[in-house]
Design a protein around this motif. Structure first.
Motif, PDB file in Angstrom:
ATOM      1  N   THR A  24      31.424  37.858  34.264  1.00 27.41           N
ATOM      2  CA  THR A  24      32.552  38.588  34.843  1.00 27.41           C
ATOM      3  C   THR A  24      33.776  38.596  33.938  1.00 27.41           C
ATOM      4  O   THR A  24      34.346  39.646  33.656  1.00 27.41           O
ATOM      5  N   LEU A 102      34.561  39.699  41.153  1.00 27.16           N
ATOM      6  CA  LEU A 102      34.774  38.408  41.803  1.00 27.16           C
ATOM      7  C   LEU A 102      34.630  38.489  43.321  1.00 27.16           C
ATOM      8  O   LEU A 102      34.252  37.507  43.962  1.00 27.16           O
ATOM      9  N   SER A 103      34.900  39.644  43.901  1.00 32.86           N
ATOM     10  CA  SER A 103      34.802  39.759  45.357  1.00 32.86           C
ATOM     11  C   SER A 103      33.377  40.053  45.837  1.00 32.86           C
ATOM     12  O   SER A 103      33.100  39.922  47.028  1.00 32.86           O
ATOM     13  N   GLY A 106      31.881  37.628  47.990  1.00 29.25           N
ATOM     14  CA  GLY A 106      33.012  36.755  48.283  1.00 29.25           C
ATOM     15  C   GLY A 106      33.826  37.306  49.437  1.00 29.25           C
ATOM     16  O   GLY A 106      33.347  38.140  50.209  1.00 29.25           O
ATOM     17  N   ASP A 126      35.755  33.831  45.661  1.00 30.23           N
ATOM     18  CA  ASP A 126      34.437  34.281  45.208  1.00 30.23           C
ATOM     19  C   ASP A 126      33.307  33.600  45.974  1.00 30.23           C
ATOM     20  O   ASP A 126      33.546  32.754  46.842  1.00 30.23           O
TER      21      ASP A 126
END
Length: 142
Positions: A24, A102-103, A106, A126
């Motif tokens: 990421t 990241l989401s 998450g 996350d």
């Protein structure tokens, strides 16, 4: 300049978390030491493959580090809300890409949006429980 190098504790998921962060954010994993690699290690069975220490050198020189907190070593990890990792980025597009990555799997705490203080900003937790703040300021490179 003072460098801030966050050190994280995970419940046996350090390696998976760092492979995710590498994919990421970028950077290179510069060290991976498993408990079973330690001299005179007393770690039982499957926990020998857990991370004693892992380091991810990020593109800007910051080093993100972690360990697996193991109950067999008397450690009890309690994930909490006592930290965030703040990423200052160079563009709105980069902020949006990182936030989306990241989401995934998450929880969005605050979607990316223009804030009253002038930053384009968002917050996310996350899939590994790490809390992130992502910020872009067009007036001041971070």
């Amino acid at each position: 300049m003072i460098a801030i190098n966050p050190y994280l504790n995970f419940p046996g998921t350090s390696e998976a978390a760092f492979n995710f962060y590498k994919s990421t954010i970028g950077g290179e994993i510069t060290m991976m030491m498993r408990f079973g690699d330690m001299p005179d290690d007393q770690t039982p069975g499957a926990d020998k493959d857990k991370m004693c220490h892992i380091s991810l050198q990020l593109p800007n020189g910051t080093i993100l580090m972690a360990t697996d907190a193991l109950e067999c070593h008397g450690q009890k990890l309690v994930s909490g809300n006592n930290f965030h990792l703040s990423l200052g980025v160079e563009s709105k597009a980069e902020a949006d890409r990182l936030f989306a990555d990241l989401s995934a799997k998450g929880t969005v705490q605050m979607p990316m949006e223009n804030m009253f203080w002038g930053d384009y900003f968002g917050m996310v937790t996350d899939q590994f429980g790490t809390q992130w703040m992502i910020s872009y300021n067009s007036d001041q490179q971070q």
